[in-house]
Design a protein around this motif. Structure first.
Motif, PDB file in Angstrom:
ATOM      1  N   LEU A 182       0.831  -1.197   0.000  1.00 11.61           N
ATOM      2  CA  LEU A 182       0.000   0.000   0.000  1.00 11.61           C
ATOM      3  C   LEU A 182       0.870   1.253   0.000  1.00 11.61           C
ATOM      4  O   LEU A 182       0.496   2.279  -0.578  1.00 11.61           O
ATOM      5  CB  LEU A 182      -0.931   0.006   1.210  1.00 11.61           C
ATOM      6  CG  LEU A 182      -1.985   1.125   1.222  1.00 11.61           C
ATOM      7  CD1 LEU A 182      -2.902   1.020   0.016  1.00 11.61           C
ATOM      8  CD2 LEU A 182      -2.802   1.087   2.501  1.00 11.61           C
ATOM      9  N   GLY A 183       2.036   1.198   0.634  1.00 12.56           N
ATOM     10  CA  GLY A 183       2.938   2.336   0.602  1.00 12.56           C
ATOM     11  C   GLY A 183       3.378   2.652  -0.810  1.00 12.56           C
ATOM     12  O   GLY A 183       3.411   3.823  -1.230  1.00 12.56           O
ATOM     13  N   ALA A 184       3.724   1.613  -1.573  1.00 11.02           N
ATOM     14  CA  ALA A 184       4.118   1.810  -2.967  1.00 11.02           C
ATOM     15  C   ALA A 184       2.962   2.369  -3.794  1.00 11.02           C
ATOM     16  O   ALA A 184       3.155   3.227  -4.659  1.00 11.02           O
ATOM     17  CB  ALA A 184       4.624   0.499  -3.558  1.00 11.02           C
ATOM     18  N   ILE A 185       1.750   1.890  -3.511  1.00 10.41           N
ATOM     19  CA  ILE A 185       0.581   2.373  -4.251  1.00 10.41           C
ATOM     20  C   ILE A 185       0.323   3.850  -3.970  1.00 10.41           C
ATOM     21  O   ILE A 185      -0.005   4.628  -4.861  1.00 10.41           O
ATOM     22  CB  ILE A 185      -0.658   1.535  -3.887  1.00 10.41           C
ATOM     23  CG1 ILE A 185      -0.593   0.207  -4.612  1.00 10.41           C
ATOM     24  CG2 ILE A 185      -1.940   2.244  -4.266  1.00 10.41           C
ATOM     25  CD1 ILE A 185      -0.529   0.322  -6.109  1.00 10.41           C
ATOM     26  N   LEU A 186       0.458   4.242  -2.704  1.00  7.32           N
ATOM     27  CA  LEU A 186       0.248   5.661  -2.378  1.00  7.32           C
ATOM     28  C   LEU A 186       1.285   6.542  -3.056  1.00  7.32           C
ATOM     29  O   LEU A 186       1.024   7.718  -3.333  1.00  7.32           O
ATOM     30  CB  LEU A 186       0.277   5.853  -0.863  1.00  7.32           C
ATOM     31  CG  LEU A 186      -0.933   5.298  -0.109  1.00  7.32           C
ATOM     32  CD1 LEU A 186      -0.806   5.580   1.387  1.00  7.32           C
ATOM     33  CD2 LEU A 186      -2.225   5.895  -0.642  1.00  7.32           C
ATOM     34  N   ALA A 187       2.459   5.983  -3.347  1.00  2.00           N
ATOM     35  CA  ALA A 187       3.457   6.732  -4.103  1.00  2.00           C
ATOM     36  C   ALA A 187       2.918   7.059  -5.504  1.00  2.00           C
ATOM     37  O   ALA A 187       3.091   8.178  -6.003  1.00  2.00           O
ATOM     38  CB  ALA A 187       4.753   5.928  -4.204  1.00  2.00           C
ATOM     39  N   ILE A 188       2.259   6.093  -6.128  1.00  2.49           N
ATOM     40  CA  ILE A 188       1.665   6.322  -7.454  1.00  2.49           C
ATOM     41  C   ILE A 188       0.550   7.358  -7.363  1.00  2.49           C
ATOM     42  O   ILE A 188       0.447   8.257  -8.199  1.00  2.49           O
ATOM     43  CB  ILE A 188       1.105   4.997  -8.023  1.00  2.49           C
ATOM     44  CG1 ILE A 188       2.243   4.040  -8.340  1.00  2.49           C
ATOM     45  CG2 ILE A 188       0.280   5.252  -9.276  1.00  2.49           C
ATOM     46  CD1 ILE A 188       3.200   4.525  -9.392  1.00  2.49           C
ATOM     47  N   VAL A 189      -0.287   7.237  -6.336  1.00  5.11           N
ATOM     48  CA  VAL A 189      -1.378   8.205  -6.159  1.00  5.11           C
ATOM     49  C   VAL A 189      -0.815   9.613  -5.990  1.00  5.11           C
ATOM     50  O   VAL A 189      -1.329  10.582  -6.560  1.00  5.11           O
ATOM     51  CB  VAL A 189      -2.256   7.823  -4.947  1.00  5.11           C
ATOM     52  CG1 VAL A 189      -3.279   8.911  -4.661  1.00  5.11           C
ATOM     53  CG2 VAL A 189      -2.947   6.481  -5.194  1.00  5.11           C
ATOM     54  N   GLY A 190       0.265   9.733  -5.222  1.00 10.08           N
ATOM     55  CA  GLY A 190       0.875  11.042  -5.018  1.00 10.08           C
ATOM     56  C   GLY A 190       1.481  11.606  -6.288  1.00 10.08           C
ATOM     57  O   GLY A 190       1.282  12.790  -6.628  1.00 10.08           O
ATOM     58  N   LEU A 191       2.200  10.764  -7.036  1.00 16.51           N
ATOM     59  CA  LEU A 191       2.862  11.234  -8.254  1.00 16.51           C
ATOM     60  C   LEU A 191       1.861  11.603  -9.350  1.00 16.51           C
ATOM     61  O   LEU A 191       2.103  12.520 -10.137  1.00 16.51           O
ATOM     62  CB  LEU A 191       3.819  10.155  -8.769  1.00 16.51           C
ATOM     63  CG  LEU A 191       5.098   9.936  -7.953  1.00 16.51           C
ATOM     64  CD1 LEU A 191       5.826   8.689  -8.429  1.00 16.51           C
ATOM     65  CD2 LEU A 191       6.012  11.156  -8.052  1.00 16.51           C
ATOM     66  N   TYR A 192       0.752  10.889  -9.399  1.00 20.54           N
ATOM     67  CA  TYR A 192      -0.239  11.130 -10.450  1.00 20.54           C
ATOM     68  C   TYR A 192      -1.523  11.744  -9.886  1.00 20.54           C
ATOM     69  O   TYR A 192      -2.594  11.597 -10.481  1.00 20.54           O
ATOM     70  CB  TYR A 192      -0.574   9.810 -11.156  1.00 20.54           C
ATOM     71  CG  TYR A 192       0.528   9.334 -12.070  1.00 20.54           C
ATOM     72  CD1 TYR A 192       0.624   9.791 -13.379  1.00 20.54           C
ATOM     73  CD2 TYR A 192       1.484   8.432 -11.614  1.00 20.54           C
ATOM     74  CE1 TYR A 192       1.629   9.357 -14.223  1.00 20.54           C
ATOM     75  CE2 TYR A 192       2.505   7.998 -12.442  1.00 20.54           C
ATOM     76  CZ  TYR A 192       2.567   8.464 -13.745  1.00 20.54           C
ATOM     77  OH  TYR A 192       3.580   8.038 -14.571  1.00 20.54           O
ATOM     78  N   PHE A 193      -1.393  12.439  -8.775  1.00 17.67           N
ATOM     79  CA  PHE A 193      -2.591  12.939  -8.102  1.00 17.67           C
ATOM     80  C   PHE A 193      -3.443  13.822  -9.001  1.00 17.67           C
ATOM     81  O   PHE A 193      -4.655  13.658  -9.073  1.00 17.67           O
ATOM     82  CB  PHE A 193      -2.214  13.716  -6.831  1.00 17.67           C
ATOM     83  CG  PHE A 193      -3.416  14.212  -6.071  1.00 17.67           C
ATOM     84  CD1 PHE A 193      -4.140  13.368  -5.253  1.00 17.67           C
ATOM     85  CD2 PHE A 193      -3.838  15.540  -6.211  1.00 17.67           C
ATOM     86  CE1 PHE A 193      -5.257  13.813  -4.565  1.00 17.67           C
ATOM     87  CE2 PHE A 193      -4.954  15.999  -5.537  1.00 17.67           C
ATOM     88  CZ  PHE A 193      -5.670  15.135  -4.707  1.00 17.67           C
ATOM     89  N   LYS A 194      -2.819  14.760  -9.691  1.00 24.10           N
ATOM     90  CA  LYS A 194      -3.591  15.683 -10.526  1.00 24.10           C
ATOM     91  C   LYS A 194      -4.332  14.949 -11.635  1.00 24.10           C
ATOM     92  O   LYS A 194      -5.529  15.185 -11.869  1.00 24.10           O
ATOM     93  CB  LYS A 194      -2.698  16.752 -11.135  1.00 24.10           C
ATOM     94  CG  LYS A 194      -3.484  17.819 -11.931  1.00 24.10           C
ATOM     95  CD  LYS A 194      -2.590  18.856 -12.547  1.00 24.10           C
ATOM     96  CE  LYS A 194      -3.415  19.946 -13.229  1.00 24.10           C
ATOM     97  NZ  LYS A 194      -4.385  19.389 -14.222  1.00 24.10           N
ATOM     98  N   LYS A 195      -3.632  14.035 -12.307  1.00 22.48           N
ATOM     99  CA  LYS A 195      -4.271  13.289 -13.393  1.00 22.48           C
ATOM    100  C   LYS A 195      -5.409  12.419 -12.849  1.00 22.48           C
ATOM    101  O   LYS A 195      -6.496  12.370 -13.437  1.00 22.48           O
ATOM    102  CB  LYS A 195      -3.237  12.425 -14.114  1.00 22.48           C
ATOM    103  CG  LYS A 195      -3.822  11.604 -15.261  1.00 22.48           C
ATOM    104  CD  LYS A 195      -2.749  10.824 -16.010  1.00 22.48           C
ATOM    105  CE  LYS A 195      -1.995  11.746 -16.950  1.00 22.48           C
ATOM    106  NZ  LYS A 195      -1.120  10.985 -17.892  1.00 22.48           N
ATOM    107  N   LEU A 196      -5.176  11.758 -11.726  1.00 20.57           N
ATOM    108  CA  LEU A 196      -6.213  10.907 -11.141  1.00 20.57           C
ATOM    109  C   LEU A 196      -7.386  11.735 -10.627  1.00 20.57           C
ATOM    110  O   LEU A 196      -8.545  11.337 -10.767  1.00 20.57           O
ATOM    111  CB  LEU A 196      -5.614  10.061 -10.009  1.00 20.57           C
ATOM    112  CG  LEU A 196      -4.581   9.014 -10.436  1.00 20.57           C
ATOM    113  CD1 LEU A 196      -3.918   8.387  -9.207  1.00 20.57           C
ATOM    114  CD2 LEU A 196      -5.222   7.927 -11.287  1.00 20.57           C
ATOM    115  N   TRP A 197      -7.079  12.889 -10.050  1.00 21.70           N
ATOM    116  CA  TRP A 197      -8.145  13.768  -9.567  1.00 21.70           C
ATOM    117  C   TRP A 197      -9.002  14.266 -10.726  1.00 21.70           C
ATOM    118  O   TRP A 197     -10.236  14.317 -10.617  1.00 21.70           O
ATOM    119  CB  TRP A 197      -7.543  14.935  -8.797  1.00 21.70           C
ATOM    120  CG  TRP A 197      -8.573  15.876  -8.220  1.00 21.70           C
ATOM    121  CD1 TRP A 197      -8.868  17.141  -8.628  1.00 21.70           C
ATOM    122  CD2 TRP A 197      -9.458  15.606  -7.131  1.00 21.70           C
ATOM    123  NE1 TRP A 197      -9.871  17.682  -7.873  1.00 21.70           N
ATOM    124  CE2 TRP A 197     -10.258  16.765  -6.942  1.00 21.70           C
ATOM    125  CE3 TRP A 197      -9.657  14.501  -6.297  1.00 21.70           C
ATOM    126  CZ2 TRP A 197     -11.230  16.843  -5.952  1.00 21.70           C
ATOM    127  CZ3 TRP A 197     -10.636  14.580  -5.317  1.00 21.70           C
ATOM    128  CH2 TRP A 197     -11.403  15.740  -5.149  1.00 21.70           C
TER     129      TRP A 197
END
Length: 268
Positions: free
Chosen positions: A52-67
């Protein structure tokens, strides 16, 4: 070796290998076999939970695109809704295979011999794919055709065999289906989000009664380390693979798999 040091080492292995096409599960199993890291039921769960830590890294790096995708989904944007559906379509095959064959795969295939062989075979496939003169048609991971998402999801199921690599299987499938290297890698990141959150939730629910405060502290250490490491690796990996391809990762797989087979043959 203290549990805290083990957590740091395993967190680094997880963060470095999760999004590279080298198999995080395979590396963690070999670390357990040859270096006696993470032996026992708790550590089996630990390696799933720190993902889950690694996944949150992806969420953080791509936050704007995912948002933007989330906002677009609720405001009627066609492309955003199709991308969300595409990720879910790609995720479903792994759910089905996991429910049907998950216990069999873990009981039969989770051993270092299988890991070493699949690391070598996967490395050879990566070397072959990297030399192909593929003509990419898709350059945006959020706009693949729906059937392409499904086929990538089916290919991801092969990675339930330890040593294959979830990211490697999805990247190779995406490239064969017309994605360029960067888009293929990015979609493997996005597909990891529901896949690994599902694995985390299932494992945490299954083992929640056995988790003590000491256990949670060790998990927290591994979680933070995998998060920080994954951020560094993902940012570096995308630039590197766009310019240089997958050769270095392919040879890494072959070398690790070969050394592992030699060690196993010697009875180590």
């Amino acid at each position: 070796m203290s549990d805290a040091i083990r957590a740091v080492i395993l967190g680094i292995i997880e963060g470095v290998t999760e999004f590279l096409p080298v198999s995080s599960t395979g590396h963690l199993l070999l670390a357990e076999r040859f270096f006696h890291l993470g032996e026992g039921a708790f550590w089996d769960s630990f390696t799933v939970l720190i993902q889950l830590g690694a996944i949150l890294a992806i969420v953080g790096l791509y936050f704007k695109k995912l948002w933007d995708v989330v906002i677009g989904f609720f405001t009627g944007d066609t492309y955003s809704r199709r991308f969300v559906i595409g990720v879910l379509v790609a995720f479903l095959p792994a759910v089905v295979v996991g429910l049907v064959a998950g216990k069999y795969i873990k009981s039969v295939l989770f051993n270092p011999w299988v890991v070493c062989f699949t690391l070598i075979v996967g490395g050879a496939i990566l070397l072959w794919v990297d030399k192909l003169d593929l003509k990419p048609r898709e350059h945006d991971a959020t706009r693949f055709p729906l059937l392409m998402y499904l086929y990538i999801g089916i290919a991801q199921c092969v990675a339930m065999i330890p040593g294959v690599s979830r990211s490697g299987a999805s990247i190779v499938a995406a490239m064969f289906l017309g994605a360029d290297k960067r888009a293929a890698a990015e979609f493997s990141f996005f597909l990891a989000i529901p896949t690994m959150i599902g694995a985390f939730a299932y494992d945490f629910y299954k083992n929640r009664s056995e988790m003590t405060m000491d256990h949670m502290g060790v998990v927290a250490i591994g979680f933070v380390v995998s998060f920080i490491t994954a951020i560094i690796v993902v940012k570096t990996f995308l630039e590197y693979v766009t310019r240089h391809g997958f050769v270095v990762f392919a040879w890494w797989r072959v070398i690790v798999g070969t050394l592992g087979l030699i060690a196993l043959a010697l009875g180590r």
